[in-house]
Design a protein around this motif. Structure first.
Motif, PDB file in Angstrom:
ATOM      1  N   ASP A 108      -8.539  12.216 -26.492  1.00  0.00           N
ATOM      2  CA  ASP A 108      -8.526  13.152 -25.356  1.00  0.00           C
ATOM      3  C   ASP A 108      -7.479  12.734 -24.325  1.00  0.00           C
ATOM      4  O   ASP A 108      -6.766  13.580 -23.775  1.00  0.00           O
ATOM      5  CB  ASP A 108      -9.892  13.166 -24.653  1.00  0.00           C
ATOM      6  CG  ASP A 108     -10.997  13.822 -25.448  1.00  0.00           C
ATOM      7  OD1 ASP A 108     -10.710  14.614 -26.370  1.00  0.00           O
ATOM      8  OD2 ASP A 108     -12.177  13.536 -25.138  1.00  0.00           O
ATOM      9  N   ALA A 109      -7.405  11.438 -24.031  1.00  0.00           N
ATOM     10  CA  ALA A 109      -6.533  10.927 -22.972  1.00  0.00           C
ATOM     11  C   ALA A 109      -5.063  10.848 -23.383  1.00  0.00           C
ATOM     12  O   ALA A 109      -4.189  10.790 -22.517  1.00  0.00           O
ATOM     13  CB  ALA A 109      -7.009   9.546 -22.533  1.00  0.00           C
ATOM     14  N   ALA A 110      -4.792  10.842 -24.673  1.00  0.00           N
ATOM     15  CA  ALA A 110      -3.433  10.615 -25.162  1.00  0.00           C
ATOM     16  C   ALA A 110      -2.591  11.896 -25.144  1.00  0.00           C
ATOM     17  O   ALA A 110      -3.108  13.005 -25.239  1.00  0.00           O
ATOM     18  CB  ALA A 110      -3.483  10.063 -26.582  1.00  0.00           C
ATOM     19  N   ASP A 111      -1.279  11.680 -25.062  1.00  0.00           N
ATOM     20  CA  ASP A 111      -0.330  12.784 -25.181  1.00  0.00           C
ATOM     21  C   ASP A 111      -0.007  13.079 -26.638  1.00  0.00           C
ATOM     22  O   ASP A 111       0.303  14.211 -26.988  1.00  0.00           O
ATOM     23  CB  ASP A 111       0.962  12.444 -24.426  1.00  0.00           C
ATOM     24  CG  ASP A 111       0.707  12.252 -22.940  1.00  0.00           C
ATOM     25  OD1 ASP A 111       0.066  13.132 -22.324  1.00  0.00           O
ATOM     26  OD2 ASP A 111       1.127  11.210 -22.401  1.00  0.00           O
ATOM     27  N   ASP A 112      -0.029  12.029 -27.459  1.00  0.00           N
ATOM     28  CA  ASP A 112       0.177  12.225 -28.892  1.00  0.00           C
ATOM     29  C   ASP A 112      -0.552  11.133 -29.670  1.00  0.00           C
ATOM     30  O   ASP A 112      -1.075  10.185 -29.091  1.00  0.00           O
ATOM     31  CB  ASP A 112       1.658  12.322 -29.255  1.00  0.00           C
ATOM     32  CG  ASP A 112       2.404  11.010 -29.204  1.00  0.00           C
ATOM     33  OD1 ASP A 112       3.169  10.740 -30.136  1.00  0.00           O
ATOM     34  OD2 ASP A 112       2.245  10.242 -28.242  1.00  0.00           O
ATOM     35  N   VAL A 113      -0.577  11.314 -30.980  1.00  0.00           N
ATOM     36  CA  VAL A 113      -1.349  10.459 -31.877  1.00  0.00           C
ATOM     37  C   VAL A 113      -0.403   9.878 -32.928  1.00  0.00           C
ATOM     38  O   VAL A 113       0.410  10.605 -33.498  1.00  0.00           O
ATOM     39  CB  VAL A 113      -2.459  11.292 -32.573  1.00  0.00           C
ATOM     40  CG1 VAL A 113      -3.238  10.450 -33.561  1.00  0.00           C
ATOM     41  CG2 VAL A 113      -3.385  11.917 -31.540  1.00  0.00           C
ATOM     42  N   LEU A 114      -0.525   8.577 -33.156  1.00  0.00           N
ATOM     43  CA  LEU A 114       0.234   7.929 -34.227  1.00  0.00           C
ATOM     44  C   LEU A 114      -0.768   7.406 -35.247  1.00  0.00           C
ATOM     45  O   LEU A 114      -1.619   6.570 -34.928  1.00  0.00           O
ATOM     46  CB  LEU A 114       1.081   6.776 -33.685  1.00  0.00           C
ATOM     47  CG  LEU A 114       1.875   5.986 -34.739  1.00  0.00           C
ATOM     48  CD1 LEU A 114       2.854   6.885 -35.493  1.00  0.00           C
ATOM     49  CD2 LEU A 114       2.593   4.812 -34.090  1.00  0.00           C
ATOM     50  N   LEU A 163      -7.238  19.837 -30.548  1.00  0.00           N
ATOM     51  CA  LEU A 163      -6.786  19.736 -29.161  1.00  0.00           C
ATOM     52  C   LEU A 163      -5.301  20.063 -29.002  1.00  0.00           C
ATOM     53  O   LEU A 163      -4.781  20.049 -27.885  1.00  0.00           O
ATOM     54  CB  LEU A 163      -7.050  18.320 -28.631  1.00  0.00           C
ATOM     55  CG  LEU A 163      -8.498  17.856 -28.605  1.00  0.00           C
ATOM     56  CD1 LEU A 163      -8.584  16.397 -28.166  1.00  0.00           C
ATOM     57  CD2 LEU A 163      -9.344  18.742 -27.707  1.00  0.00           C
ATOM     58  N   GLY A 164      -4.622  20.291 -30.119  1.00  0.00           N
ATOM     59  CA  GLY A 164      -3.191  20.591 -30.072  1.00  0.00           C
ATOM     60  C   GLY A 164      -2.315  19.374 -29.835  1.00  0.00           C
ATOM     61  O   GLY A 164      -1.171  19.504 -29.390  1.00  0.00           O
ATOM     62  N   LYS A 165      -2.829  18.172 -30.138  1.00  0.00           N
ATOM     63  CA  LYS A 165      -2.050  16.948 -29.933  1.00  0.00           C
ATOM     64  C   LYS A 165      -1.005  16.803 -31.034  1.00  0.00           C
ATOM     65  O   LYS A 165      -1.303  16.989 -32.211  1.00  0.00           O
ATOM     66  CB  LYS A 165      -2.962  15.710 -29.966  1.00  0.00           C
ATOM     67  CG  LYS A 165      -4.102  15.738 -28.976  1.00  0.00           C
ATOM     68  CD  LYS A 165      -3.657  15.428 -27.570  1.00  0.00           C
ATOM     69  CE  LYS A 165      -4.864  15.468 -26.639  1.00  0.00           C
ATOM     70  NZ  LYS A 165      -4.569  14.955 -25.327  1.00  0.00           N
ATOM     71  N   PRO A 166       0.223  16.430 -30.686  1.00  0.00           N
ATOM     72  CA  PRO A 166       1.217  16.114 -31.714  1.00  0.00           C
ATOM     73  C   PRO A 166       0.763  14.873 -32.490  1.00  0.00           C
ATOM     74  O   PRO A 166       0.208  13.939 -31.908  1.00  0.00           O
ATOM     75  CB  PRO A 166       2.497  15.814 -30.932  1.00  0.00           C
ATOM     76  CG  PRO A 166       2.263  16.371 -29.558  1.00  0.00           C
ATOM     77  CD  PRO A 166       0.778  16.359 -29.338  1.00  0.00           C
TER      78      PRO A 166
END
Length: 117
Positions: free
Chosen positions: A75-81, A103-106
């Motif tokens: 939730d807190a992140a701008d993107d996911v690796l 959530l639409g996270k890259p």
């Protein structure tokens, strides 16, 4: 005294994947940090012995807490690796990917997968 605006917040990335790749998590965190990102990652490796999870009951209770906490990190992140040596993605990581997508996270991957070269 002049008020100068605060610099923009660096991007936040969350690392997801199996803790069997604990060393690769550390490596990914190093590279992401050096690239100027704030890194959120698993904080416990339940595969290593520790008094906090030394019984099946304690381990199961902590796993539930950690699973929910990791979703909050997404939730807190701008993107996911996704840390996925050899292209490996387990069931927990698949759930995290699905959650991040909802959530639409890259999403990025450290290694190619059949679905994501």
């Amino acid at each position: 005294m002049t008020d100068t605006p605060a610099p923009p917040r660096p991007p936040i990335v969350v690392l997801c994947g199996s803790t069997r790749f604990w060393d690769q998590f550390a490596d990914a965190a190093l590279y992401e940090t050096a690239a100027g990102r704030i890194v959120l990652a698993p904080g416990c490796n339940l595969r290593e012995p520790h008094p906090l999870w030394d019984t099946p009951e304690k381990a199961e209770q902590l796993k539930r807490i950690l699973d929910d906490l990791h979703l909050r990190k997404i939730d807190a992140a701008d993107d996911v690796l996704i840390v996925n040596p050899g292209g490996y993605i387990g069931d927990s990581t698949r759930r995290e990917i699905a959650y991040a997508r909802s959530l639409g996270k890259p999403i990025r991957y450290t290694h190619p997968t059949p679905d994501h070269p």
